[in-house]
Design an enzyme around this catalytic site. Structure first.
Site, PDB file in Angstrom:
ATOM      1  N   SER A 142       0.896  -1.185  -0.145  1.00 29.68           N
ATOM      2  CA  SER A 142       0.039   0.057   0.056  1.00 29.68           C
ATOM      3  C   SER A 142       0.981   1.253   0.134  1.00 29.68           C
ATOM      4  O   SER A 142       1.975   1.146   0.610  1.00 29.68           O
ATOM      5  CB  SER A 142      -0.756  -0.136   1.329  1.00 29.68           C
ATOM      6  OG  SER A 142      -1.472   1.253   1.465  1.00 29.68           O
ATOM      7  N   TYR A 155      -1.397  -0.727  10.612  1.00 35.16           N
ATOM      8  CA  TYR A 155      -1.587  -0.979   9.106  1.00 35.16           C
ATOM      9  C   TYR A 155      -0.279  -0.422   8.295  1.00 35.16           C
ATOM     10  O   TYR A 155       0.059  -1.379   7.371  1.00 35.16           O
ATOM     11  CB  TYR A 155      -3.155  -0.306   8.597  1.00 35.16           C
ATOM     12  CG  TYR A 155      -3.252  -0.355   7.165  1.00 35.16           C
ATOM     13  CD1 TYR A 155      -3.451  -2.093   6.559  1.00 35.16           C
ATOM     14  CD2 TYR A 155      -3.422   0.488   6.048  1.00 35.16           C
ATOM     15  CE1 TYR A 155      -3.578  -2.217   5.381  1.00 35.16           C
ATOM     16  CE2 TYR A 155      -3.669   0.105   4.806  1.00 35.16           C
ATOM     17  CZ  TYR A 155      -3.738  -1.105   4.477  1.00 35.16           C
ATOM     18  OH  TYR A 155      -4.056  -1.446   2.893  1.00 35.16           O
TER      19      TYR A 155
END
Ligand SMILES: NC(=O)c1ccc[n+]([C@@H]2O[C@H](COP(=O)([O-])OP(=O)(O)OC[C@H]3O[C@@H](n4cnc5c(N)ncnc54)[C@H](OP(=O)(O)O)[C@@H]3O)[C@@H](O)[C@H]2O)c1
Length: 266
Positions: A142, A155
């Site tokens: 990501s 995350y």
């Protein structure tokens, strides 16, 4: 059945979003598929559609990759099915809460899926690729792997792990004809956001890409031989400059003496 020239791609998190689009695109590129996720009904429906549309062989493995026994079953498939040429490590969950409001149990579950499962599946697949002389691993990281201040820190940290692990494997596996690509999507229109705690409608539409465009760009990056693909980045030279800055640091990151500014009383 048409001859399978590309072998089989095993895709985790294939029941929805980015993983389901990878399944569609790789089947159309001539891969047979093994689709992994928890929701068997959704996997079965996708498998049936793709087998009908493309004539490829599509298998389903319903598994919770956060569960050791289920994960072990998928690892076994990767270790024993010699037709597998490609692993797409896509299954993942995110969060948007801050440390003060996030649930530590959910944070740990995220690390288990995004980091531990991805690592174990890669370790299960790569020795076979080495033995057979080729293979590809596509790791869905990501942009928060390089911009962790944008969302929940666990995350971001989990995706920084995916990027670091990928970069390390690119070096380790350079002599074995094995491709390892890290894909760094920005915000992508999938169920991810609802599950992470912020509905997609709350994200400015100008920063949200469709899952179809994201995967098509990532596969174009794969075709170009890119090691790191950021689908939205307009100028690839910006990544090259970032990487060059990192490489410039490397020779000075480990030395026998502290830097002059850290020598107390000197
Ligand atoms: N959407 C974004 O903005 C965005 C941006 C950057 C990176 N990503 C990354 O892209 C990847 C795919 O996410 P997505 O956006 O496509 O979200 P998604 O639509 O929520 O898909 C996540 C997939 O992972 C599977 N999954 C979740 N927990 C699992 C578990 N314990 N065991 C097995 N499978 C599990 C889900 O299937 P089941 O529920 O059926 O298990 C689903 O197929 C993730 O790694 C995510 O971090 C997404």
């Amino acid at each position: 059945m048409i001859e399978n020239l590309n072998g089989t791609a095993l895709i985790t998190g294939a029941s929805s979003g980015i993983g389901a689009i990878y399944a569609d695109r790789l089947a159309r590129r001539g891969y047979d598929l093994i689709l992994v996720a928890r929701n068997k009904a959704r996997l079965d429906a996708l498998a049936e559609r793709l087998a009908d549309d493309t004539g490829r062989a599509v298998e389903v493995v319903a598994a919770d990759l956060g569960n050791r026994d289920d994960l072990g079953r998928v690892e076994k498939v990767l270790r024993t099915d010699a037709s597998i040429t490609t692993l797409v490590n896509n299954a993942g969950i995110g969060a948007t809460a801050t440390l003060l409001s996030a649930d530590i149990v959910k944070m740990e579950e995220m690390i288990t899926l995004n980091v531990s499962a991805l690592t174990r599946l890669t370790y299960a697949a790569v020795p076979g690729f080495v033995k057979r002389g080729s293979g590809s691993v596509i790791n869905i990281a990501s942009i928060v792997g390089i911009a962790p201040e944008r969302l929940n820190g666990v995350y971001g940290g989990s995706k920084a792990f995916v990027l670091a692990f990928t970069v390390s494997l690119q070096k380790e596996l350079a002599d074995y004809n094995i491709r390892v690509q890290a894909v760094l999507p920005g915000a992508t229109a999938t169920d991810f956001w609802d599950i992470a705690g912020t509905p997609l409608e709350h994200i400015p539409s100008e920063i949200v890409m469709s899952a179809e465009d994201m995967v098509d760009a990532a596969l174009a990056g794969f075709d170009l031989g890119e090691r790191v693909t950021i689908p939205s980045l307009p100028d690839a030279a910006d990544w090259d400059a970032y990487e060059a800055a990192r490489q410039k640091l490397v020779p000075n990151l480990s030395r026998s003496v502290p830097a002059a500014r850290y020598r107390l009383g000197g």
